[in-house]
Design a protein around this motif. Structure first.
Motif, PDB file in Angstrom:
ATOM      1  N   ASP A   1      -9.262 182.050  87.629  1.00 34.14           N
ATOM      2  CA  ASP A   1     -10.285 182.596  86.680  1.00 34.14           C
ATOM      3  C   ASP A   1      -9.647 182.782  85.422  1.00 34.14           C
ATOM      4  N   ARG A   2      -8.149 183.041  85.273  1.00 33.96           N
ATOM      5  CA  ARG A   2      -7.500 183.132  84.002  1.00 33.96           C
ATOM      6  C   ARG A   2      -7.265 182.084  83.387  1.00 33.96           C
TER       7      ARG A   2
ATOM      8  N   LYS B   1     -11.893 174.052  80.836  1.00 30.71           N
ATOM      9  CA  LYS B   1     -12.777 174.594  81.646  1.00 30.71           C
ATOM     10  C   LYS B   1     -14.409 174.809  81.104  1.00 30.71           C
TER      11      LYS B   1
ATOM     12  N   GLU C   1      -8.348 182.764  93.603  1.00 30.66           N
ATOM     13  CA  GLU C   1      -9.588 182.679  92.757  1.00 30.66           C
ATOM     14  C   GLU C   1      -9.345 183.622  91.604  1.00 30.66           C
TER      15      GLU C   1
END
Length: 250
Positions: A47-48, A78, A43
């Motif tokens: 997230d990056r 995203k 995760e």
């Protein structure tokens, strides 16, 4: 029972080969990783991620029939959640789809390939036309969806105390070095999950999930999703999700 055995054979052989590879790599013992730690690292890696492109491989079993694999060029952003998809192989070659969260009244803009490319439609993601021969809406697309699927099932299994999570060693997938992780749910509990057996390919360098395969209790493949040529440095802009883009046929 004969059909189940035949359908299970490829998975059994594949799993056996992975077991042998993993045992050789770890001195004859399979590694039992910490699932919560593994999931948190996966995760954190996702997230990056901001944008990427890839060739999306998709295969599903619908009403008992395993459909042919679809191959789709994908652009993903995203924030806001944005998708551009173009099918690159038959029978849907040339079809395009565009979705941007908050745009077009929440609808998808899409057209089929070939002669029907002139007919552009605006459809709800759950419209029967889009859901035909699909287990999930198109908005459940992307490497983040792979992670979400694994995370949801894994945390549910951990809470229920029924998770078996195993490191099966390494495997080349789409030319990338991946770690193969398997998640198993006991037969008496499998009906409460997306599947009984999950095979996960995690890119060793980036920690991004590149492929997941989900099998039922009989060993039949239910869902198979993969991302080839994943480019996490795509630097996509608004123009990549604009129907007026001259490279698109909307």
């Amino acid at each position: 029972m004969g059909n189940i055995a035949n359908n299970s054979l490829p998975r059994i052989i594949c799993s056996a080969l992975l077991v042998i590879t993993a045992m050789a790599a770890h001195g004859g013992e399979l590694v039992k990783p910490n699932p919560e730690k593994w999931l948190m690292e996966a995760e954190a890696a996702y997230d990056r991620v901001e944008t990427y492109t890839a060739i999306f491989h998709k295969q599903q079993r619908i009403s008992g029939t395993l459909l042919d694999e679809e191959n789709i060029f994908l652009k993903f952003r995203k924030k806001p959640y944005s998708l551009y998809m173009k099918w690159v192989t038959e029978p849907h070659k040339g079809s395009e789809l565009l979705y941007v969260e908050g745009w077009n009244k929440g609808r998808i803009r899409a057209h089929r390939g070939g002669f029907f490319s002139l007919i552009v439609r605006n459809l709800d993601p759950n419209d029967p036309m889009l859901m035909d021969n699909n287990l999930r809406p198109v908005t459940s697309t992307g490497v983040g969806f792979l992670l979400k699927t694994v995370a949801t099932n894994m945390r549910k299994a951990i809470k229920a105390g029924v998770l078996t999570f195993t490191d099966r060693g390494q495997e080349k997938v789409y030319g990338r070095d991946t770690q193969v992780m398997e998640m198993d749910i006991p037969s008496e509990k499998a009906k409460d999950f997306d599947g009984a057996h999950f095979v996960i390919n995690q890119d060793i360098e980036t920690k991004i999930l590149l492929r997941i395969r989900v099998y039922d209790l009989g060993g039949q493949l239910i869902e198979n999703y993969g991302y080839e040529n994943l480019n996490l440095d795509a630097h996509l802009s608004d123009a990549d999700f604009d129907p007026k883009n001259l490279d698109y046929d909307f």
